[in-house]
Design an enzyme around this catalytic site. Structure first.
Site, PDB file in Angstrom:
ATOM      1  N   LYS A 105      40.163 -33.387   7.874  1.00  0.00           N
ATOM      2  CA  LYS A 105      39.262 -32.665   6.970  1.00  0.00           C
ATOM      3  C   LYS A 105      38.502 -33.603   6.040  1.00  0.00           C
ATOM      4  CE  LYS A 105      42.638 -31.655   3.280  1.00  0.00           C
ATOM      5  NZ  LYS A 105      41.908 -32.390   2.210  1.00  0.00           N
ATOM      6  N   ASP A 106      38.962 -34.845   5.876  1.00  0.00           N
ATOM      7  CA  ASP A 106      38.288 -35.788   4.995  1.00  0.00           C
ATOM      8  C   ASP A 106      37.149 -36.530   5.685  1.00  0.00           C
ATOM      9  OD1 ASP A 106      39.985 -35.183   2.882  1.00  0.00           O
ATOM     10  OD2 ASP A 106      41.398 -36.784   3.361  1.00  0.00           O
ATOM     11  N   ARG A 151      34.513 -24.834  -1.738  1.00  0.00           N
ATOM     12  CA  ARG A 151      34.755 -23.868  -0.656  1.00  0.00           C
ATOM     13  C   ARG A 151      35.807 -22.855  -1.073  1.00  0.00           C
ATOM     14  NH1 ARG A 151      38.918 -23.522   2.424  1.00  0.00           N
ATOM     15  NH2 ARG A 151      39.653 -25.574   1.775  1.00  0.00           N
ATOM     16  N   ARG A 152      36.927 -23.327  -1.594  1.00  0.00           N
ATOM     17  CA  ARG A 152      37.995 -22.425  -2.024  1.00  0.00           C
ATOM     18  C   ARG A 152      37.541 -21.560  -3.190  1.00  0.00           C
ATOM     19  NH1 ARG A 152      42.313 -27.418  -1.654  1.00  0.00           N
ATOM     20  NH2 ARG A 152      43.016 -27.043   0.495  1.00  0.00           N
ATOM     21  N   ARG A 181      42.248 -32.190  -9.713  1.00  0.00           N
ATOM     22  CA  ARG A 181      42.176 -33.358  -8.853  1.00  0.00           C
ATOM     23  C   ARG A 181      43.510 -34.083  -8.887  1.00  0.00           C
ATOM     24  NH1 ARG A 181      38.049 -36.628  -7.764  1.00  0.00           N
ATOM     25  NH2 ARG A 181      39.715 -37.601  -6.545  1.00  0.00           N
ATOM     26  N   ARG A 229      49.007 -32.637  -8.638  1.00  0.00           N
ATOM     27  CA  ARG A 229      48.492 -31.273  -8.740  1.00  0.00           C
ATOM     28  C   ARG A 229      49.618 -30.267  -8.936  1.00  0.00           C
ATOM     29  NH1 ARG A 229      44.359 -30.742  -3.829  1.00  0.00           N
ATOM     30  NH2 ARG A 229      45.393 -32.612  -3.043  1.00  0.00           N
ATOM     31  N   CYS A 242      25.921 -31.514   3.345  1.00  0.00           N
ATOM     32  CA  CYS A 242      25.844 -30.237   2.637  1.00  0.00           C
ATOM     33  C   CYS A 242      26.980 -30.108   1.626  1.00  0.00           C
ATOM     34  CB  CYS A 242      25.899 -29.088   3.641  1.00  0.00           C
ATOM     35  SG  CYS A 242      25.899 -27.455   2.872  1.00  0.00           S
TER      36      CYS A 242
END
Length: 299
Positions: free
Chosen positions: A76-77, A121-122, A139, A145, A230
Site C-alpha cells: 500500500k505504500d 481515504r479513511r 501519525r 498510534r 492524486c
C-alpha cells in the site's frame, strides 16, 4: 546466493515484513535499515508530503545504489508506477486487507465522537457515513498510534498490521470493505529488486503468489490510471475467482466526504480491469468534477 541483503525501514512492522520474506525464501540475510522521509517528518500529514511513496524512495535507493539486493515494503505504500530500474518481483502473500477500529466499533462511537487517522481515504469515508464525527491527525508507527488511542473515541489502523504484530486483541471492529474500502495493496507484502538482477528475480519468483499479484496489479492499475499523484480519497480492493476472474471495487471521493463514488468491474486481465474502473468513475460517475476541484485547490 549465500547472503541476501534486505533493505527495510526500521519499525517493528517493517522488520516483521522483511523477516517474513526471508523466512519464505529460506535464505540467510543481512538487513539494511533505512530511514525514509515519512519516518523523519512525523509532524507533517502524509497527504501533505505527496501521499504514496513517502515510505519507499529511500528504501528503493539502497537497492539502486547496490547496498541491498531487495527492498521489502507494504504494497500500500508503493507509488502507482515502479521505477524503470526496479521490478516488483514478488507479491508473496496478503493479510487481512480491511481497516480496523481500535477503541470502539463504529456504531458505538458517540455522536460528535473524535476519530484519529492520518488517512484522507479513511477520514472521507467515515465522514460520509457519520457526518457528526470529528477527526484529528494521527501519525507514527503502530505502537505510537496505539499509545495515543486513549485520546480518541476510536483510531483507525490497518488490520493486517495489528495481526502481524500480535495485537489483534486491540481491534474493536474489522471494518467491512462495503463500509470503508481499503487502500490499494493494503495487507499485501511487496518485494522489489533491480531489473537487471536475474538471479534475485529468479529467487523471488519462487515465492510470488499469482492470485495476490493479479489482485494488487488490478488495484495499482486503477491508481495509475486515476493519476498516481492524486491526493484525493481513493481506494480499491480486488478479489480473484477460482476461474482466474477478478472483481474490483474502486472508490473516489472528495476530501470532506460529501462525494463518495464507487464502481465495480469484473474481468480477467488485471490491468484492463483497473483501467476500466478508473475510467468509469471519472467519465461516467462524476469523478472528473472531483478531480478538477482538487486540481483547482492545489493551484
Amino acid at each position: 546466493m549465500t547472503l541476501l541483503r534486505v533493505a527495510t525501514r526500521g519499525s517493528a512492522l517493517a522488520r516483521w515484513q522483511a523477516e517474513r520474506i526471508v523466512e519464505l525464501l529460506g535464505v540467510e540475510a543481512e538487513y539494511v535499515i533505512v530511514s525514509t522521509r515519512g519516518d523523519e517528518r512525523r509532524d507533517v500529514p502524509i497527504h501533505a508530503m505527496g501521499g504514496t511513496g513517502v515510505f519507499v524512495k529511500e528504501v528503493e535507493q539502497a537497492v539502486l545504489d547496490g547496498r541491498a539486493d531487495v527492498a521489502v515494503h507494504s504494497a500500500k505504500d508503493l507509488p502507482a508506477e515502479t521505477s524503470p530500474e526496479l521490478v516488483l518481483a514478488a507479491l508473496p502473500e496478503r493479510g487481512d486487507p480491511r481497516d480496523a477500529l481500535v477503541g470502539r466499533p463504529l456504531d458505538d462511537i458517540p455522536t460528535g465522537g473524535r476519530v484519529g487517522t492520518g488517512s484522507v481515504r479513511r477520514r472521507a469515508q467515515l465522514a460520509a457515513l457519520r457526518p457528526d464525527l470529528g477527526f484529528a491527525e494521527l501519525r507514527g508507527n503502530i505502537p505510537t498510534r496505539l499509545e495515543k488511542a486513549g485520546g480518541f473515541d476510536a483510531v483507525v489502523l490497518a488490520a493486517a498490521a495489528l495481526d502481524r504484530l500480535g495485537l489483534a486483541d486491540r481491534i474493536a471492529e474489522r471494518v467491512d470493505p462495503s463500509v470503508v474500502l481499503p487502500q490499494v495493496g493494503q495487507g499485501a507484502l511487496a518485494v522489489e529488486c533491480r531489473a537487471d538482477d536475474d538471479g534475485t528475480r529468479e529467487l523471488l519468483a519462487g515465492v510470488d503468489d499469482a492470485g495476490v499479484r493479479a489482485a494488487v496489479t488490478a488495484e495499482r492499475a486503477y491508481l495509475a490510471e486515476l493519476g498516481g499523484g492524486c491526493n484525493l480519497p481513493c481506494g480499491a480492493l480486488a478479489e480473484t475467482g477460482g476461474d482466474g476472474s477478478l472483481r474490483l471495487e474502486a472508490l473516489l471521493g472528495s476530501l470532506d466526504g460529501r462525494i463518495s463514488l464507487r464502481a465495480r468491474v469484473d474481468g480477467h486481465d488485471p490491468v484492463s480491469v483497473g483501467v476500466e474502473a478508473a475510467r468509469r468513475l471519472v467519465d461516467e460517475e462524476g469523478g472528473r468534477l472531483v478531480l478538477d476541484d482538487e486540481l483547482v485547490g492545489r493551484q
